[in-house]
Design a protein around this motif. Structure first.
Motif, PDB file in Angstrom:
ATOM      1  N   ASP A  88      96.078   8.402  27.640  1.00 45.17           N
ATOM      2  CA  ASP A  88      95.601   7.890  26.345  1.00 45.17           C
ATOM      3  C   ASP A  88      95.031   9.008  25.457  1.00 45.17           C
ATOM      4  O   ASP A  88      94.098   8.795  24.673  1.00 45.17           O
ATOM      5  CB  ASP A  88      94.539   6.801  26.553  1.00 45.17           C
ATOM      6  CG  ASP A  88      95.085   5.616  27.321  1.00 45.17           C
ATOM      7  OD1 ASP A  88      96.316   5.396  27.291  1.00 45.17           O
ATOM      8  OD2 ASP A  88      94.292   4.906  27.970  1.00 45.17           O
ATOM      9  N   LEU A  89      95.626  10.165  25.574  1.00 47.90           N
ATOM     10  CA  LEU A  89      95.160  11.317  24.794  1.00 47.90           C
ATOM     11  C   LEU A  89      95.900  11.502  23.479  1.00 47.90           C
ATOM     12  O   LEU A  89      95.357  12.087  22.539  1.00 47.90           O
ATOM     13  CB  LEU A  89      95.306  12.608  25.624  1.00 47.90           C
ATOM     14  CG  LEU A  89      94.433  12.729  26.869  1.00 47.90           C
ATOM     15  CD1 LEU A  89      94.833  13.966  27.680  1.00 47.90           C
ATOM     16  CD2 LEU A  89      92.959  12.796  26.498  1.00 47.90           C
ATOM     17  N   TRP A 120      94.451   9.941  20.140  1.00 49.52           N
ATOM     18  CA  TRP A 120      93.093  10.461  19.964  1.00 49.52           C
ATOM     19  C   TRP A 120      93.129  11.905  19.492  1.00 49.52           C
ATOM     20  O   TRP A 120      92.405  12.287  18.564  1.00 49.52           O
ATOM     21  CB  TRP A 120      92.338  10.328  21.286  1.00 49.52           C
ATOM     22  CG  TRP A 120      90.936  10.854  21.263  1.00 49.52           C
ATOM     23  CD1 TRP A 120      89.905  10.432  20.475  1.00 49.52           C
ATOM     24  CD2 TRP A 120      90.399  11.908  22.078  1.00 49.52           C
ATOM     25  NE1 TRP A 120      88.763  11.148  20.746  1.00 49.52           N
ATOM     26  CE2 TRP A 120      89.031  12.057  21.732  1.00 49.52           C
ATOM     27  CE3 TRP A 120      90.931  12.715  23.074  1.00 49.52           C
ATOM     28  CZ2 TRP A 120      88.206  12.998  22.343  1.00 49.52           C
ATOM     29  CZ3 TRP A 120      90.101  13.650  23.691  1.00 49.52           C
ATOM     30  CH2 TRP A 120      88.765  13.790  23.322  1.00 49.52           C
ATOM     31  N   LEU A 121      93.985  12.711  20.092  1.00 51.01           N
ATOM     32  CA  LEU A 121      94.059  14.121  19.704  1.00 51.01           C
ATOM     33  C   LEU A 121      94.760  14.320  18.368  1.00 51.01           C
ATOM     34  O   LEU A 121      94.351  15.158  17.558  1.00 51.01           O
ATOM     35  CB  LEU A 121      94.772  14.922  20.799  1.00 51.01           C
ATOM     36  CG  LEU A 121      93.981  15.120  22.099  1.00 51.01           C
ATOM     37  CD1 LEU A 121      94.866  15.717  23.182  1.00 51.01           C
ATOM     38  CD2 LEU A 121      92.758  16.008  21.869  1.00 51.01           C
ATOM     39  N   VAL A 167      90.496   8.742  33.051  1.00 49.82           N
ATOM     40  CA  VAL A 167      90.700   8.782  31.600  1.00 49.82           C
ATOM     41  C   VAL A 167      89.364   9.032  30.893  1.00 49.82           C
ATOM     42  O   VAL A 167      89.257   9.898  30.009  1.00 49.82           O
ATOM     43  CB  VAL A 167      91.339   7.473  31.099  1.00 49.82           C
ATOM     44  CG1 VAL A 167      91.269   7.385  29.572  1.00 49.82           C
ATOM     45  CG2 VAL A 167      92.796   7.381  31.550  1.00 49.82           C
ATOM     46  N   HIS A 177      88.488  12.511  28.771  1.00 48.23           N
ATOM     47  CA  HIS A 177      88.080  12.424  27.366  1.00 48.23           C
ATOM     48  C   HIS A 177      86.708  13.062  27.153  1.00 48.23           C
ATOM     49  O   HIS A 177      86.486  13.739  26.139  1.00 48.23           O
ATOM     50  CB  HIS A 177      88.068  10.959  26.915  1.00 48.23           C
ATOM     51  CG  HIS A 177      89.416  10.406  26.601  1.00 48.23           C
ATOM     52  ND1 HIS A 177      89.746   9.914  25.361  1.00 48.23           N
ATOM     53  CD2 HIS A 177      90.537  10.285  27.355  1.00 48.23           C
ATOM     54  CE1 HIS A 177      91.011   9.497  25.370  1.00 48.23           C
ATOM     55  NE2 HIS A 177      91.502   9.718  26.580  1.00 48.23           N
ATOM     56  N   GLU A 178      85.789  12.872  28.103  1.00 48.96           N
ATOM     57  CA  GLU A 178      84.457  13.465  27.956  1.00 48.96           C
ATOM     58  C   GLU A 178      84.531  14.989  28.016  1.00 48.96           C
ATOM     59  O   GLU A 178      83.896  15.687  27.209  1.00 48.96           O
ATOM     60  CB  GLU A 178      83.534  12.940  29.055  1.00 48.96           C
ATOM     61  CG  GLU A 178      82.103  13.446  28.925  1.00 48.96           C
ATOM     62  CD  GLU A 178      81.167  12.893  29.979  1.00 48.96           C
ATOM     63  OE1 GLU A 178      80.009  13.373  30.030  1.00 48.96           O
ATOM     64  OE2 GLU A 178      81.574  12.007  30.751  1.00 48.96           O
ATOM     65  N   GLY A 228      86.283  16.220  24.870  1.00 50.80           N
ATOM     66  CA  GLY A 228      85.417  16.039  23.712  1.00 50.80           C
ATOM     67  C   GLY A 228      84.372  17.128  23.610  1.00 50.80           C
ATOM     68  O   GLY A 228      84.095  17.643  22.520  1.00 50.80           O
TER      69      GLY A 228
END
Length: 339
Positions: free
Chosen positions: A28-29, A32-33, A311, A315-316, A319
């Protein structure tokens, strides 16, 4: 900034909508990216195409072990690389010395699959001790021979279980085995406190004593220079005749041919695990066709719940990096500052 994710291939993503660690979902990147102006590539390629993608990547995300093996040569050719993230736990598919020597931080999603692997340990211990696989095979074969299935079926209660390595996974395994009323021994480089031992229901033993006394041994330790082929011909011979060995740690911890011979002779009543060496295991790997085994492919740490944790952790980590902040310390495996 370019992010390359090397993930599991998926020939039928419509059937596997919940598998986030595949090229189809890309953890799920992608969206978002891209909304932040970054380039994202998800691939399962392991050849020249992958090397082209890595040439200008700043971040690489990879599932453990496979499909990416990030050795020194690849690291030296990936001149823009600053961060490597293992989407899960277990980063020995990455040459961390080469990475940190080239200014690259290596991180992984700590604790993401601890519950999943601990449950798989208990599953495979029970599968061996209760002789589940041959009994199930009778159903597939249209047979009904209770004597044949029962001949090698035992209760787990009252047995001695030795756990080699008592980190997060080993400790969770012990907690789950405690209600079975087993005697639990453990060996680890660092002994737990008396309070921890009481909570987990374990007693410390030297490795040789654990091996000699255990009816079941569960390997739950990382692969390092001291643990390669830990269960070799001599150590397997030192185990109780007819004992069981479970290894969800690393395939290379056990000598493949020695395990096969021990299963064939009956020195091992059974062997189970989900880690192989190499991975994916070739069709002629000795563990595929040996008797008395309950092996699976390497999937214990990739339950749907584990993937959700993975996931969130990826993401953390990403980020923090994209914001110019250090990777959270509990995720860090190795940094250039350690050299």
């Amino acid at each position: 900034m370019k992010v390359v994710a090397v993930l599991y291939p998926d020939d039928n993503p419509d059937r596997h909508p919940d598998v986030a660690a595949s090229t189809a979902r890309g953890l799920d990147l992608g969206d978002w990216l891209s909304t932040q102006g970054h380039e994202f590539v998800a691939t399962s390629d392991t050849g020249d195409e992958l090397d082209k993608q890595l040439a200008d990547a700043e971040i690489v995300v990879t599932t453990p072990f496979w499909p990416l093996y990030l050795g020194r040569e690849r690291i030296e050719n990936a001149r823009q690389l600053k961060l490597v993230i293992t989407a899960g736990i277990g980063s020995d598919h990455i040459d961390t010395d080469a990475a940190t020597g080239h200014g690259i931080t290596v991180a992984e999603v700590t604790n993401s699959n601890v519950v999943s692997v601990a449950e798989h340990n208990v599953l495979q211990i029970l599968a061996l001790v209760r002789n589940f696989v041959p009994a199930h095979q009778q159903v597939l074969d249209g047979r009904w021979d209770v004597a044949d299935a029962a001949q090698e079926a035992h209760d787990l209660e009252g047995k001695t279980v030795g756990i080699v390595g008592l980190g997060a996974i080993g400790a969770r395994t012990a907690l789950r085995l405690k209600p079975f009323d087993v005697t639990m021994l453990y060996y680890a480089n660092h002994r737990r406190s008396p309070a921890d031992e009481a909570t987990l229901g374990v007693r410390y033993a030297r490795l040789d004593d654990l091996v000699a006394e255990s009816d079941v041994i569960c390997a739950a330790l990382p692969l390092n220079p001291g643990s390669g082929a830990l269960f070799d011909v001599d150590r397997l011979a030192a185990m109780k005749p007819g004992s069981w060995l479970v290894n969800t740690a690393r395939g290379a911890i056990a000598d493949a041919d020695a395990v096969r011979e021990a299963c064939e002779s009956g020195q091992l009543a059974g062997y189970a695990g989900d880690t192989w060496y190499p991975q994916p295991a070739p069709a002629d790997h000795p563990w595929r066709h040996m008797p008395r085994h309950a092996m699976t492919i390497h999937y214990s740490g990739m339950t749907i719940e584990a993937q959700r944790r993975i996931v969130a952790g990826v993401h953390e980590i990403l980020g923090a990096h994209l914001a110019g902040n250090p990777v959270p310390e509990d995720f860090v495996v190795a940094t250039p500052d350690e050299r």
